[in-house]
Design an enzyme around this catalytic site. Structure first.
Site, PDB file in Angstrom:
ATOM      1  N   CYS A  54       1.013  -1.224  -0.026  1.00  0.00           N
ATOM      2  CA  CYS A  54       0.211  -0.188   0.058  1.00  0.00           C
ATOM      3  C   CYS A  54       0.884   1.350  -0.089  1.00  0.00           C
ATOM      4  O   CYS A  54       0.478   2.257  -0.776  1.00  0.00           O
ATOM      5  CB  CYS A  54      -0.883   0.274   1.345  1.00  0.00           C
ATOM      6  SG  CYS A  54      -1.701  -1.559   1.445  1.00  0.00           S
ATOM      7  N   ASP A  86      -3.398  -3.616   7.609  1.00  0.00           N
ATOM      8  CA  ASP A  86      -4.655  -4.265   7.717  1.00  0.00           C
ATOM      9  C   ASP A  86      -4.976  -5.653   7.193  1.00  0.00           C
ATOM     10  O   ASP A  86      -5.018  -6.672   7.700  1.00  0.00           O
ATOM     11  CB  ASP A  86      -5.939  -3.619   7.365  1.00  0.00           C
ATOM     12  CG  ASP A  86      -6.030  -2.307   8.111  1.00  0.00           C
ATOM     13  OD1 ASP A  86      -5.410  -1.857   8.927  1.00  0.00           O
ATOM     14  OD2 ASP A  86      -7.246  -1.750   7.956  1.00  0.00           O
ATOM     15  N   CYS A 199      -5.315  -1.313  -1.404  1.00  0.00           N
ATOM     16  CA  CYS A 199      -6.364  -2.370  -1.904  1.00  0.00           C
ATOM     17  C   CYS A 199      -7.233  -1.646  -3.010  1.00  0.00           C
ATOM     18  O   CYS A 199      -7.715  -0.631  -2.893  1.00  0.00           O
ATOM     19  CB  CYS A 199      -7.308  -2.678  -0.828  1.00  0.00           C
ATOM     20  SG  CYS A 199      -6.249  -3.778   0.440  1.00  0.00           S
ATOM     21  N   SER A 475     -13.663  -4.497   7.550  1.00  0.00           N
ATOM     22  CA  SER A 475     -12.942  -4.011   6.245  1.00  0.00           C
ATOM     23  C   SER A 475     -13.885  -3.604   5.328  1.00  0.00           C
ATOM     24  O   SER A 475     -14.898  -3.902   5.103  1.00  0.00           O
ATOM     25  CB  SER A 475     -11.930  -5.080   5.618  1.00  0.00           C
ATOM     26  OG  SER A 475     -11.706  -4.751   4.416  1.00  0.00           O
TER      27      SER A 475
END
Length: 561
Positions: A54, A86, A199, A475
């Site tokens: 990320c 995460d 993501c 999430s």
């Protein structure tokens, strides 16, 4: 750009005059000159790490921001703060650190900015908590500044379809159900994440990146290019120039982030089927901005906001498809035209949102972004439920085609791992309502995301027949009938602590109700018998400190002195 004394009002206290010779000596030791010290000092607050994709590209992106600041007459200085992945920590004790890191990021940026007397800030962000953490810091400091998103990861490619990290989590559930074999799971794992970037779906990172363009803390057009797109470097340079213009105008974050801007931000999250984490983060940002905002505002705005972007996990497309269709600016343009957001709010350039998006062109034939008149879904994706199980509110995302009513048997678990074990053993069956408690802001502590469990449920083919409720959170990749942020949480004696195996729970989306089928007297009796569990982290741990200071999820799970 000429530099005025007003642009150096903060740094001059640190570097000007006879008494500041020692400070100047230190700055010269790292390569600054007398000329550099006569210019505004601009902080580049970076969240780079090579421990996840990320934020992996932010180290190089900072160089382009630095060049833009220098070209516009400033002196850039960079520091790095933390970032928790995460995706890596999901399903482990490490996930408890994620939301806590939001506070640490905000605190660390504030401390460095105050400690050095920086005149302005550019924050480089990517993974989920770095974005709101940086935004909170800017609003708290209220000095000229902006946030630059590092960009989305490209989708993985496997068997002719796009993959995101959500597909990997769901593949775990499919494997547990015997639907795919070891090799298929390995191939999905190997192909899902092809390089740098956050993501790829409309998960928390891309939701918050979109939110920050709408609210005015990120330049319009800056978030859409992917992490490895050469245009991102140009956006870095432009960000360096824009922050100097913000400084020249003394245009401050709280001037930009008005109540109308927050309503725009909520509409952006709701209208794109975005992450429920936006509720937590916008409540926290509003507190820093001094803007009154409550959990009910999300339901109010979402109810009048149709879904105009067909994005995963509820839809078909990924973030880079938005870029190819015309970008986040096209979404804003369509929402302004439909009266869904106010175009009069400001952006970092000093122009309004309507002005910044007026000339954005739609890619002919694109199918990702709709109009307000012909949306993908008539109402937005964020719904607030109340009832005897969540009197202070709970949050559900209904961006896809989730059923609006579910009544089922409670299956109660005191922690995420126990629920995941039951799912893996195929003990969860059609109609069940999985209850995971003591995972709230205080009880976890840290309010873990439950993507591992929710994806495993969906992967086993139970997404249409099983529901889940928790005082933890989800999430942005979560899909299905999943209710989080249940407040008050179990740790402080919330009603979710009274649920027993076999109880009947009803989730009624249309009537905004989350109910446990017991009498008020029985609820009081059960809660009177509940004993608060002891902390697992002692007294000196950052986890214990956070648990003592953090407030309710219904108020953004912010820490207070």
């Amino acid at each position: 750009m000429s530099v005025s004394d007003a642009m150096r009002v903060r740094s001059s206290v640190v570097v000007d005059g006879r008494d500041r010779a020692a400070a100047r000596s230190y700055f010269k030791a790292v390569g600054l000159t007398d000329e550099d010290l006569k210019k505004p000092l601009v902080l580049i607050a970076n969240t780079w790490t090579d421990a996840m994709p990320c934020n992996f590209n932010l180290r190089g992106l900072a160089d382009h921001v630095r060049a833009g600041i220098r070209a516009a007459g400033g002196t850039p200085l960079e520091f790095n703060t933390i970032a928790i992945s995460d995706g890596i920590s999901m399903g482990t004790e490490g996930m408890k650190t994620s939301l806590i890191s939001r506070e640490v990021i905000a605190d660390s940026i504030e401390l460095v900015a105050r400690g050095y007397g920086f005149d302005a800030v550019v924050a480089l962000v990517a993974c989920d908590k770095t974005i709101p953490g940086a935004a909170m810091a800017l609003l708290r400091l209220n000095i000229p500044g902006l946030v630059l998103y590092g960009g989305s990861i490209a989708p993985g490619k496997y068997k002719g379809r796009d993959l995101t990290i959500g597909d990997v989590f769901e593949a775990v559930g499919a494997h547990a159900a015997g639907k795919i074999d070891d090799n298929e799971l390995l191939q999905i794992e190997n192909h899902a994440c092809p390089g740098a970037g956050a993501c790829g779906g409309m998960f928390t990172a891309n939701t918050m990146a979109t939110v920050l363009e709408f609210i005015g803390l990120s330049p319009v057009g800056s978030a859409s290019p992917g992490a490895t797109d050469p245009r991102k470097e140009k956006e870095g340079y432009r960000a360096g120039q824009i922050v100097m213009e913000l400084l020249r105008r003394n245009l401050l974050p709280r001037d930009i982030c008005t109540r109308d801007a927050f309503d725009n931000a909520i509409a952006a999250a709701a209208g794109t089927g975005g992450s429920t984490n936006s509720v937590l983060h916008l409540l926290a940002m509003a507190r820093e901005a001094g803007v009154p905002l409550t959990i009910e505002d999300f339901d109010r705005v979402s109810e009048r906001t149709p879904i105009v972007a067909d994005l995963r996990p509820g839809g078909q497309y990924v973030a880079l498809d938005v870029d190819e269709a015309g970008g986040i600016g096209l979404i804003a343009q369509r929402m302004i035209a439909g009266g869904l957001v106010k175009g009069t709010t400001l952006t970092p350039t000093g122009h309004t949102l309507a002005e910044e998006t007026a000339n954005i062109k739609e890619t002919p034939g694109q199918k990702v972004i709709a109009t307000a008149e012909k949306p993908f879904k008539k109402t937005g994706g964020i719904v607030i439920l109340r009832g005897n199980l969540s009197p202070d509110g709970s949050v559900v995302k209904v961006a896809g085609h989730e059923r609006s009513l579910h009544t089922g048997r409670a299956r109660v678990f005191e922690r995420e791992e126990d629920a995941m074990h039951a799912v893996d053993k195929r003990e969860i069956v059609d109609g069940d309502v999985v209850v995971i408690r003591y995972e709230g802001p205080k009880g976890g502590p840290g309010m873990r995301e439950m993507l591992g469990v929710t994806a495993a449920i969906v992967g086993q083919g139970l997404g249409e027949t099983v529901a889940l409720i928790t005082d933890g959170r989800f999430s942005g990749a979560t899909r299905g009938l999943m209710i989080g942020h249940v407040a008050p949480e179990a740790f402080v004696g919330g009603p979710i602590a009274a649920v027993r195996d076999g109880d009947t729970i009803t989730i009624d989306i249309d009537n905004r109700k989350l109910s446990l089928d017991i009498s008020d007297d029985e609820m009081k009796k059960r809660l009177a018998a509940v004993k608060q569990p002891a902390s697992r982290y002692g007294n000196s741990s950052v986890m214990a400190k956070y648990a003592r200071l953090v407030g309710s999820a219904s108020e953004g799970a912010v820490t207070t002195a």
